[in-house]
Design an enzyme around this catalytic site. Structure first.
Site, mmCIF file in Angstrom:
data_model
loop_
_atom_site.group_PDB
_atom_site.id
_atom_site.type_symbol
_atom_site.label_atom_id
_atom_site.label_comp_id
_atom_site.label_asym_id
_atom_site.label_seq_id
_atom_site.Cartn_x
_atom_site.Cartn_y
_atom_site.Cartn_z
ATOM 1 N N SER A 247 0.866 -1.179 0.000
ATOM 2 C CA SER A 247 0.000 0.000 0.000
ATOM 3 C C SER A 247 0.903 1.229 0.000
ATOM 4 C CB SER A 247 -0.877 0.007 1.251
ATOM 5 O OG SER A 247 -0.059 0.217 2.385
ATOM 6 N N LYS A 248 0.294 2.377 -0.015
ATOM 7 C CA LYS A 248 1.036 3.639 -0.072
ATOM 8 C C LYS A 248 2.072 3.730 1.032
ATOM 9 C CE LYS A 248 -0.226 7.685 -2.361
ATOM 10 N NZ LYS A 248 -1.235 8.546 -2.804
ATOM 11 N N ARG A 249 1.686 3.257 2.184
ATOM 12 C CA ARG A 249 2.555 3.277 3.363
ATOM 13 C C ARG A 249 3.896 2.587 3.087
ATOM 14 N NH1 ARG A 249 2.396 -0.653 7.292
ATOM 15 N NH2 ARG A 249 0.724 -1.757 6.238
ATOM 16 N N GLY A 251 5.444 2.580 0.281
ATOM 17 C CA GLY A 251 6.130 3.152 -0.866
ATOM 18 C C GLY A 251 5.517 2.705 -2.177
#
Ligand code: GLU
Length: 483
Positions: A247-249, A251
């Site tokens: 996920s975005k977390r 990267g």
């Protein structure tokens, strides 16, 4: 099977839904399709799956094309736009209706909701119960809206020999009669994918394993049409370093962020993505041509790959070292301009070019590279950072004065001559070279790290070098205009 050994003609495709940027997982799927096609003398095609009109945007299409372009993953034909093909999708649904492989379902939304509520209450899987499968459309009220559903096989099972997952079997009883055409005449995603893959001549479907379940439904449709079946390869999704889905977390950014914000080179992102989920022994650095030589589906792992930003950075450092100096000057200049708040001029570009060879091995991305060049462009007197100040304070007595004198006497200002002179000074004083070189580096760069000191001095030139040393020798002048 080894690269280049596929028996049927290889046509692959990347089929992104343009609902967001080209994310790193999508880029890897595109890369695998590209390499597999090229490894087997085949074709790599692109299809933009823009049938979800509410979520598809032109900006997302542009971002996907831009990302593929940056990664050098050119399709062999212009992209197919899925939405434009809706009439063709409807045509196939109607063909299936005509030959009995599909039927009209007049169940209303409320009816289906009740059906699902009952299944939920009875803890049964929620599936369409086939209530119009055997009924005649004549039983429906005149003009009533209907959908077209596939008449899927109810008995037996389907086995897919997936090139990554192995043999995967699903009982037909688990698959219901899916909708092909909605009551407004628009195709469903399942129908569109199958028709487009067929019409584009796709023979290998390589995609994320989140689509494995869809493959069974798609296969039922392919068989109903009597079309050739593609080879499937469902690649495990990318996970973060903690094992959770990326996920975005972690990267999981758009490819554009790797280029713009993180300052990565496309060949580094490519090599990293290739090795993320595919391997050939211990080979770590595999460039495009080597990848085309080696890529095969048997090298794709079954377990989820873990995204590791540190690893990506080290791969990027490797490609920065290999990159052509002039190319790097072009890539890094806008970043330098942004940091300085002005555009560097031709003379300064010359300084940058002269030092690029020594600068590039020290950076892991273009941002670091840009930051490491700033000492070249700063105007006098240079601001000293903390480490530079410490080095100057810790310098042996008068060593900077002595260095200034020694350098001032160098007749021809070249890196070699400067080195000989400074070494001579260290020897004369019976101190290590570092005792002279470190304060000197601090004085001329304002920091404690830089490319080779003598290259730096040579590139800065006599006047600028001696001026910077003078400023460091008389720091009080830095405080304001001279009296
Ligand atoms: N459009 C789908 C996606 O972006 C891919 C469909 C496919 O590859 O069959 O997930």
């Amino acid at each position: 099977m080894a690269a280049g050994n596929e028996t049927s003609p290889v046509v692959t495709r990347f089929a992104p839904s343009p609902t967001g940027f080209l994310h790193i997982g999508g880029a890897r799927t595109a890369l695998f399709n590209y390499l597999f096609a090229k490894a087997n003398g085949g074709k790599f095609l692109l299809r933009i799956e823009d049938t979800d009109r509410a979520r598809s945007t032109d900006a997302a299409i542009a971002a996907i094309l831009d990302g593929l372009d940056w990664l050098n993953l050119d399709a062999d034909e212009p992209p197919v736009m899925q939405f434009e093909r809706a009439p063709r999708h409807a045509e196939v649904a109607n063909q299936l209706l005509a030959n009995g492989h599909a039927y009209k379902c007049f169940a209303t939304a409320e009816e289906l909701e009740t059906m699902r509520a009952e299944q939920r209450a009875a803890k049964l899987p929620m599936r369409y119960d086939g209530r119009w499968r055997e009924r005649s459309p004549d039983e429906a009220p005149a003009g009533a809206p209907f959908v077209i559903r596939l008449r899927a096989p109810k008995e037996g099972s389907v086995t897919i020999q997936d090139r990554v997952q192995g043999a995967v079997t699903v009982a037909n009883a688990e698959l219901d009669d899916m909708v092909l055409l909605r009551s407004d005449g628009t195709p469903t995603y399942m129908l569109a994918v199958v028709v487009d893959d067929h019409d584009m001549g796709v023979t290998y479907v390589i995609r994320g394993d989140d689509h494995l379940n869809n493959a069974f439904r798609q296969l039922a449709l392919i068989r109903a049409m009597g079309w050739p079946e593609p080879v499937y390869a469902h690649v495990p999704l990318i996970h973060g370093s903690d094992g959770a889905k990326l996920s975005k977390r972690h990267g999981a950014l758009g490819v554009d962020a790797y280029r713009d914000e993180l300052g990565m080179l496309p060949e580094a992102v490519e090599n990293y993505l290739l090795r993320l989920g595919w391997g050939h022994g211990d080979e770590e650095f595999i460039d495009r041509s080597r990848a085309i030589e080696l890529f095969d589906l048997s090298g794709v792992g079954r377990g989820p790959a873990r995204f590791d930003t540190k690893k990506l950075e080290s791969v990027n450092g490797h490609y920065l070292r290999l990159a052509d100096d002039a190319r790097l000057v072009g890539l890094v200049t806008p970043r330098i301009n942004a940091l300085l708040g002005r555009d560097i001029d031709a003379r300064e570009t010359g300084l940058l070019s002269a030092l690029m060879h020594d600068l590039k091995p020290r950076a892991k991305d273009l941002n670091e590279l840009a930051a490491a060049t700033l000492f070249l462009f700063r105007s006098r007197p240079l601001a000293m950072d903390e480490r530079a100040t410490k080095l100057l304070e810790a310098a042996p007595d008068n060593i900077l004065d002595a260095a200034r004198m020694t350098l001032g006497q160098v007749a021809e200002w070249s890196a070699e001559n400067l080195e000989v002179a400074v070494k001579g000074l260290a020897e004369a004083r019976a101190i290590g070279l570092g005792k002279v070189a470190q304060p000197l580096r601090a004085a001329v760069t304002g920091t404690n790290v830089s490319p080779g000191l003598f290259e730096v001095l040579a590139v800065l030139g006599r006047e600028e070098t001696l001026g910077r040393i003078d400023d460091a020798l008389r720091p009080q002048k830095n405080e304001g205009p001279a009296a």
